[in-house]
Design a protein around this motif. Structure first.
Motif, PDB file in Angstrom:
ATOM      1  N   GLY A  54     -37.254  24.369 -33.253  1.00  0.00           N
ATOM      2  CA  GLY A  54     -36.834  23.055 -32.783  1.00  0.00           C
ATOM      3  C   GLY A  54     -35.880  23.141 -31.605  1.00  0.00           C
ATOM      4  N   ILE A  55     -34.992  24.131 -31.647  1.00  0.00           N
ATOM      5  CA  ILE A  55     -34.059  24.335 -30.536  1.00  0.00           C
ATOM      6  C   ILE A  55     -34.817  24.714 -29.265  1.00  0.00           C
ATOM      7  CG2 ILE A  55     -32.185  25.800 -29.673  1.00  0.00           C
ATOM      8  CD1 ILE A  55     -31.174  25.986 -32.568  1.00  0.00           C
ATOM      9  N   VAL A  56     -35.802  25.600 -29.406  1.00  0.00           N
ATOM     10  CA  VAL A  56     -36.608  26.009 -28.249  1.00  0.00           C
ATOM     11  C   VAL A  56     -37.403  24.824 -27.713  1.00  0.00           C
ATOM     12  CG1 VAL A  56     -38.524  27.470 -27.489  1.00  0.00           C
ATOM     13  CG2 VAL A  56     -36.749  28.425 -28.958  1.00  0.00           C
ATOM     14  N   LEU A  57     -37.962  24.018 -28.597  1.00  0.00           N
ATOM     15  CA  LEU A  57     -38.692  22.819 -28.156  1.00  0.00           C
ATOM     16  C   LEU A  57     -37.791  21.899 -27.337  1.00  0.00           C
ATOM     17  CD1 LEU A  57     -40.773  21.887 -31.339  1.00  0.00           C
ATOM     18  CD2 LEU A  57     -41.707  22.400 -29.081  1.00  0.00           C
ATOM     19  N   PHE A  58     -36.554  21.771 -27.754  1.00  0.00           N
ATOM     20  CA  PHE A  58     -35.622  20.912 -27.025  1.00  0.00           C
ATOM     21  C   PHE A  58     -35.219  21.528 -25.689  1.00  0.00           C
ATOM     22  CE2 PHE A  58     -31.143  20.001 -26.019  1.00  0.00           C
ATOM     23  CZ  PHE A  58     -31.240  18.640 -25.747  1.00  0.00           C
ATOM     24  N   LEU A  59     -34.875  22.807 -25.699  1.00  0.00           N
ATOM     25  CA  LEU A  59     -34.344  23.444 -24.493  1.00  0.00           C
ATOM     26  C   LEU A  59     -35.399  23.710 -23.428  1.00  0.00           C
ATOM     27  CD1 LEU A  59     -31.783  25.987 -25.993  1.00  0.00           C
ATOM     28  CD2 LEU A  59     -31.313  23.814 -24.855  1.00  0.00           C
ATOM     29  N   THR A  60     -36.691  23.711 -23.810  1.00  0.00           N
ATOM     30  CA  THR A  60     -37.749  23.938 -22.824  1.00  0.00           C
ATOM     31  C   THR A  60     -38.298  22.638 -22.244  1.00  0.00           C
ATOM     32  OG1 THR A  60     -39.380  24.109 -24.634  1.00  0.00           O
ATOM     33  CG2 THR A  60     -38.458  26.170 -23.768  1.00  0.00           C
ATOM     34  N   GLN A  61     -37.732  21.514 -22.644  1.00  0.00           N
ATOM     35  CA  GLN A  61     -38.139  20.236 -22.060  1.00  0.00           C
ATOM     36  C   GLN A  61     -37.654  20.154 -20.609  1.00  0.00           C
ATOM     37  OE1 GLN A  61     -36.515  17.170 -24.517  1.00  0.00           O
ATOM     38  NE2 GLN A  61     -37.747  17.713 -26.313  1.00  0.00           N
ATOM     39  N   PRO A  62     -38.340  19.374 -19.787  1.00  0.00           N
ATOM     40  CA  PRO A  62     -37.895  19.199 -18.397  1.00  0.00           C
ATOM     41  C   PRO A  62     -36.449  18.719 -18.325  1.00  0.00           C
ATOM     42  CG  PRO A  62     -40.092  18.289 -18.688  1.00  0.00           C
ATOM     43  CD  PRO A  62     -39.606  18.658 -20.060  1.00  0.00           C
ATOM     44  N   LEU A  78     -31.915  23.337 -20.420  1.00  0.00           N
ATOM     45  CA  LEU A  78     -31.422  24.652 -20.037  1.00  0.00           C
ATOM     46  C   LEU A  78     -32.541  25.651 -19.726  1.00  0.00           C
ATOM     47  CD1 LEU A  78     -28.734  26.226 -19.750  1.00  0.00           C
ATOM     48  CD2 LEU A  78     -28.986  26.900 -22.140  1.00  0.00           C
ATOM     49  N   TRP A  79     -33.582  25.674 -20.574  1.00  0.00           N
ATOM     50  CA  TRP A  79     -34.694  26.623 -20.383  1.00  0.00           C
ATOM     51  C   TRP A  79     -35.974  25.884 -20.012  1.00  0.00           C
ATOM     52  CZ3 TRP A  79     -33.598  29.214 -25.765  1.00  0.00           C
ATOM     53  CH2 TRP A  79     -32.417  29.970 -25.666  1.00  0.00           C
ATOM     54  N   ALA A  80     -35.870  24.891 -19.187  1.00  0.00           N
ATOM     55  CA  ALA A  80     -37.028  24.048 -18.860  1.00  0.00           C
ATOM     56  C   ALA A  80     -38.254  24.875 -18.502  1.00  0.00           C
ATOM     57  CB  ALA A  80     -36.667  23.130 -17.689  1.00  0.00           C
ATOM     58  N   HIS A  81     -39.326  24.656 -19.270  1.00  0.00           N
ATOM     59  CA  HIS A  81     -40.578  25.384 -19.046  1.00  0.00           C
ATOM     60  C   HIS A  81     -41.703  24.504 -19.594  1.00  0.00           C
ATOM     61  CE1 HIS A  81     -43.657  28.457 -18.993  1.00  0.00           C
ATOM     62  NE2 HIS A  81     -42.809  29.341 -18.486  1.00  0.00           N
ATOM     63  N   ARG A  82     -42.327  23.761 -18.714  1.00  0.00           N
ATOM     64  CA  ARG A  82     -43.307  22.752 -19.132  1.00  0.00           C
ATOM     65  C   ARG A  82     -44.470  23.361 -19.914  1.00  0.00           C
ATOM     66  NH1 ARG A  82     -43.901  17.647 -17.391  1.00  0.00           N
ATOM     67  NH2 ARG A  82     -42.455  18.037 -15.660  1.00  0.00           N
ATOM     68  N   ALA A  83     -44.980  24.508 -19.445  1.00  0.00           N
ATOM     69  CA  ALA A  83     -46.139  25.121 -20.101  1.00  0.00           C
ATOM     70  C   ALA A  83     -45.795  25.573 -21.513  1.00  0.00           C
ATOM     71  CB  ALA A  83     -46.656  26.282 -19.274  1.00  0.00           C
ATOM     72  N   LEU A  84     -44.679  26.289 -21.662  1.00  0.00           N
ATOM     73  CA  LEU A  84     -44.270  26.773 -22.986  1.00  0.00           C
ATOM     74  C   LEU A  84     -43.994  25.613 -23.922  1.00  0.00           C
ATOM     75  CD1 LEU A  84     -43.464  29.038 -24.905  1.00  0.00           C
ATOM     76  CD2 LEU A  84     -41.169  29.002 -23.894  1.00  0.00           C
ATOM     77  N   ASN A  85     -43.324  24.599 -23.423  1.00  0.00           N
ATOM     78  CA  ASN A  85     -43.031  23.433 -24.247  1.00  0.00           C
ATOM     79  C   ASN A  85     -44.312  22.730 -24.686  1.00  0.00           C
ATOM     80  OD1 ASN A  85     -42.332  20.229 -24.289  1.00  0.00           O
ATOM     81  ND2 ASN A  85     -40.606  21.442 -25.032  1.00  0.00           N
ATOM     82  N   LEU A 137     -23.434  18.928 -22.527  1.00  0.00           N
ATOM     83  CA  LEU A 137     -24.117  20.167 -22.145  1.00  0.00           C
ATOM     84  C   LEU A 137     -23.767  20.549 -20.714  1.00  0.00           C
ATOM     85  CD1 LEU A 137     -27.679  19.533 -23.663  1.00  0.00           C
ATOM     86  CD2 LEU A 137     -25.776  20.775 -24.670  1.00  0.00           C
ATOM     87  N   GLU A 138     -23.739  19.561 -19.829  1.00  0.00           N
ATOM     88  CA  GLU A 138     -23.416  19.839 -18.431  1.00  0.00           C
ATOM     89  C   GLU A 138     -21.985  20.364 -18.293  1.00  0.00           C
ATOM     90  OE1 GLU A 138     -24.190  16.116 -16.596  1.00  0.00           O
ATOM     91  OE2 GLU A 138     -26.354  16.485 -16.363  1.00  0.00           O
ATOM     92  N   ALA A 139     -21.079  19.828 -19.084  1.00  0.00           N
ATOM     93  CA  ALA A 139     -19.693  20.296 -19.040  1.00  0.00           C
ATOM     94  C   ALA A 139     -19.598  21.746 -19.503  1.00  0.00           C
ATOM     95  CB  ALA A 139     -18.820  19.398 -19.921  1.00  0.00           C
ATOM     96  N   ALA A 140     -20.358  22.087 -20.546  1.00  0.00           N
ATOM     97  CA  ALA A 140     -20.350  23.465 -21.038  1.00  0.00           C
ATOM     98  C   ALA A 140     -20.924  24.417 -19.992  1.00  0.00           C
ATOM     99  CB  ALA A 140     -21.148  23.551 -22.338  1.00  0.00           C
TER     100      ALA A 140
END
Length: 221
Positions: free
Chosen positions: A39-47, A50-57, A124-127
């Motif tokens: 679930g964390i990866v699904l969130f972080l790979t969204q456009p 942090l790990w935006a990756h459209r194909a992987l998501n 998240l942006e502040a971190a």
């Protein structure tokens, strides 16, 4: 309702409750260990994340939706070969925990993804601006900010899969559902079926109460 009959069945009811607890325990543990990170990866790979990756998501989202689209009873039958390979049997609570776990992973992953979306983007942006590493952002920001929602999601998962465990009992998984079917349906002992339904209602109310109390205690708002 024949209470003397139910009293004589107390050992069987206790055993069925333990079997249900075992199925739920295994399924929820697997969901947390595998479904949580998914679930964390699904969130972080969204456009925009942090790990935006459209194909992987897209691929992960498609796989999650694929598993979730299967009715549980069909999923159980489909996973019979895998269940036999993993535990050496297709009956009993441990065997039933295999399809339960398989179904719980994408279910909880989606719940986690939806919960993390509620974390303010500014946090998240502040971190990131402070130089936090991805692991620090995940552990100290995402999970910390969303902990109340994650507990609520786990509560929803637990209640949903309590009903799934009852379905597993129909096909030899054991537990409360199995007891209700064997006595209440096949032997026409309506009092046993009603007692098992009442037990499930009590368990759902207890799980919901505990989950709500814990989520309230963790809520920082």
């Amino acid at each position: 309702m024949d209470f003397s009959n139910l009293l004589s069945m107390a050992p069987e009811i206790w055993q069925a409750s333990l079997e249900t607890a075992l199925m739920l325990g295994i399924g929820l543990t697997v969901a947390i260990v595998l479904g949580g990170p998914l679930g964390i990866v699904l969130f972080l790979t969204q456009p925009g994340q942090l790990w935006a990756h459209r194909a992987l998501n897209g691929v992960l989202g498609w796989l999650v939706n694929l598993v979730r689209s299967f009715p549980f009873i069909i999923l159980m039958v489909s996973l019979v070969p895998l269940t036999r390979l993993l535990v050496g049997s297709t009956i009993g609570p441990v065997a039933a925990a295999v399809p339960l776990s398989f179904a719980a992973i994408p279910y909880f992953a989606r719940l986690v993804e939806q919960t993390l979306r509620e974390v303010p983007r500014g946090v998240l942006e502040a971190a990131e601006a402070m130089g936090a590493s991805p692991w620090q952002i995940i552990r100290k920001v995402l999970i910390n900010e969303a902990r109340a929602g994650l507990v609520s999601s786990l509560t929803i998962l637990t209640i949903s899969f309590l009903s799934y465990s009852a379905v597993a009992g129909v096909v030899g998984g054991g537990g409360i559902g199995d007891l209700a079917i064997r006595y209440g349906y096949y032997r026409f002992q309506t009092d046993v079926m009603l007692a098992m339904v009442a037990l499930l209602v009590v368990l759902v109310q207890l799980i919901q109460w505990l989950g709500a109390r814990l989520a309230k205690a963790l809520d920082k708002r």
